[in-house]
Design a protein around this motif. Structure first.
Motif, mmCIF file in Angstrom:
data_model
loop_
_atom_site.group_PDB
_atom_site.id
_atom_site.type_symbol
_atom_site.label_atom_id
_atom_site.label_comp_id
_atom_site.label_asym_id
_atom_site.label_seq_id
_atom_site.Cartn_x
_atom_site.Cartn_y
_atom_site.Cartn_z
ATOM 1 N N LYS A 40 -3.309 3.932 -1.647
ATOM 2 C CA LYS A 40 -3.513 3.296 -2.933
ATOM 3 C C LYS A 40 -2.855 1.921 -2.906
ATOM 4 C CE LYS A 40 -2.248 3.835 -7.821
ATOM 5 N NZ LYS A 40 -1.518 4.687 -8.813
ATOM 6 N N GLU A 41 -3.576 0.897 -3.340
ATOM 7 C CA GLU A 41 -3.034 -0.456 -3.372
ATOM 8 C C GLU A 41 -2.061 -0.604 -4.539
ATOM 9 O OE1 GLU A 41 -3.419 -2.806 -1.048
ATOM 10 O OE2 GLU A 41 -4.545 -1.292 0.052
ATOM 11 N N ASP B 10 5.418 -1.570 2.670
ATOM 12 C CA ASP B 10 4.547 -0.502 2.173
ATOM 13 C C ASP B 10 5.380 0.697 1.725
ATOM 14 O OD1 ASP B 10 2.241 -1.930 2.581
ATOM 15 O OD2 ASP B 10 1.577 -0.785 4.343
ATOM 16 N N ARG B 11 4.727 1.615 1.030
ATOM 17 C CA ARG B 11 5.370 2.839 0.581
ATOM 18 C C ARG B 11 4.745 4.034 1.305
ATOM 19 N NH1 ARG B 11 7.783 -0.976 -1.821
ATOM 20 N NH2 ARG B 11 8.132 -1.042 -4.050
ATOM 21 N N ILE B 12 5.552 5.057 1.513
ATOM 22 C CA ILE B 12 5.088 6.291 2.170
ATOM 23 C C ILE B 12 5.487 7.483 1.311
ATOM 24 C CG2 ILE B 12 5.259 7.771 4.201
ATOM 25 C CD1 ILE B 12 3.970 5.131 4.880
ATOM 26 N N THR C 252 0.839 -1.196 0.000
ATOM 27 C CA THR C 252 0.000 0.000 0.000
ATOM 28 C C THR C 252 0.873 1.245 0.000
ATOM 29 O OG1 THR C 252 -1.719 -1.169 1.250
ATOM 30 C CG2 THR C 252 -1.844 1.232 1.201
ATOM 31 N N LEU C 253 0.508 2.207 -0.827
ATOM 32 C CA LEU C 253 1.139 3.522 -0.805
ATOM 33 C C LEU C 253 0.286 4.424 0.074
ATOM 34 C CD1 LEU C 253 3.056 5.793 -1.809
ATOM 35 C CD2 LEU C 253 1.493 6.080 -3.754
ATOM 36 N N TRP C 254 0.880 4.919 1.162
ATOM 37 C CA TRP C 254 0.182 5.812 2.085
ATOM 38 C C TRP C 254 0.697 7.231 1.882
ATOM 39 C CZ3 TRP C 254 -3.657 3.534 4.790
ATOM 40 C CH2 TRP C 254 -3.584 2.150 4.984
ATOM 41 N N LYS C 255 -0.217 8.185 1.721
ATOM 42 C CA LYS C 255 0.165 9.583 1.594
ATOM 43 C C LYS C 255 -0.142 10.288 2.909
ATOM 44 C CE LYS C 255 -0.204 9.830 -3.410
ATOM 45 N NZ LYS C 255 -0.699 10.591 -4.579
ATOM 46 N N LEU C 256 0.908 10.778 3.551
ATOM 47 C CA LEU C 256 0.783 11.328 4.897
ATOM 48 C C LEU C 256 1.138 12.815 4.921
ATOM 49 C CD1 LEU C 256 2.411 8.436 6.962
ATOM 50 C CD2 LEU C 256 -0.005 8.797 6.441
ATOM 51 N N VAL D 270 9.314 8.731 -2.798
ATOM 52 C CA VAL D 270 8.414 7.682 -2.312
ATOM 53 C C VAL D 270 9.282 6.733 -1.503
ATOM 54 C CG1 VAL D 270 6.873 5.795 -2.921
ATOM 55 C CG2 VAL D 270 6.840 7.902 -4.268
ATOM 56 N N TYR D 271 8.975 6.598 -0.210
ATOM 57 C CA TYR D 271 9.819 5.840 0.705
ATOM 58 C C TYR D 271 9.318 4.410 0.880
ATOM 59 C CZ TYR D 271 11.245 10.604 1.866
ATOM 60 O OH TYR D 271 11.697 11.893 1.791
#
Length: 243
Positions: A239-240, A210-212, A90-94, A128-129
């Motif tokens: 986003k998956e 996951d990505r951040i 999952t890509l998480w946008k924080l 993108v981490y």
């Protein structure tokens, strides 16, 4: 096996499988693929799996097998990893507020790196981490992928208290302090999102692999999001991804 693995006893009912000591996305993907295959093969066993940079810890929750028996069991499995293994991430946008009240070390980092505040923010939000490890504190993410220009050694004198949500840089990594704690990373902002909540299942919505991606918000936006988090109506944008 693509990589030579070593198997070690890690307590009475746990083992540690180790990969070569290289922090690489490719190795982390191999670890997560190996873990997925193990879970499928050993679906009748109640094992807990803890992946990290170059290792995978496996704990027998029911304590039916000792460490030596676990090594013998797993070492003799026919595990084949290829490109067909699909990993769901999952890509998480924080959100992060980089204003001075949250960024005790931002000016120092800018001076050390010869950057303006805007350049630093653009570099930090432009990557993108990858979540390589969860640890130190419940919900603390060790994130790889920090831009080279932002690499900076930890503070020589750690703080005795770092506020919850603080976003910091330590060496070649960045991360968020999920609770108030001591810490030695350089603080450049604050994220209002609650990363760990023991009453939730799972307690932390982020997992290894996951990505951040961070995005910048104003103080006003920060205070508004903080209220949404406290009332339980905030949902982080995500986003998956399929590798």
């Amino acid at each position: 096996m693509k990589y030579p693995l070593t198997y070690k006893e890690f307590g009475e009912h746990a083992i540690l499988i180790e990969w070569p000591s290289l922090i690489k996305e490719e190795i982390l993907t191999h670890i997560l693929s190996y873990q997925k295959l193990l879970k499928n093969i050993l679906s009748t066993k109640k094992f807990e799996y803890v992946p990290s940079y170059t290792s995978l810890a496996i704990i027998d929750i029911e304590k039916q097998l000792n460490a030596s028996e676990m090594i013998h069991l797993i070492e003799n499995l026919d595990i084949k990893i290829d490109d067909k293994i699909e990993l769901k991430r999952t890509l998480w946008k924080l959100p992060v507020c980089y204003e001075d009240r949250f960024a005790s070390d931002l000016n120092y980092v800018c001076e050390e790196k010869g950057l303006s505040k805007e350049e630093l923010i653009n570099l930090h939000t432009g990557s993108v981490y990858t979540v390589y490890c969860m640890g130190f504190l419940p919900g603390f993410m060790y994130l790889g992928g920090l831009a080279d220009r932002l690499h900076l050694k930890r503070r020589s004198s750690p703080r005795t208290s770092v506020p919850s949500g603080s976003v910091g840089i330590g060496g070649s990594q960045t991360g968020i302090y999920p609770q108030e704690s001591p810490g030695g990373w350089n603080l450049i902002g604050n994220c209002p999102v609650q990363l760990f909540n023991s009453s939730h299942n799972p307690p932390c919505f982020v997992t290894v692999g996951d990505r951040i991606q961070f995005y910048s918000i104003s103080e006003q936006e920060y205070e508004f999001l903080k209220i949404k988090v406290q009332t339980g109506i905030y949902k982080p944008e995500n986003k998956e991804l399929n590798d």
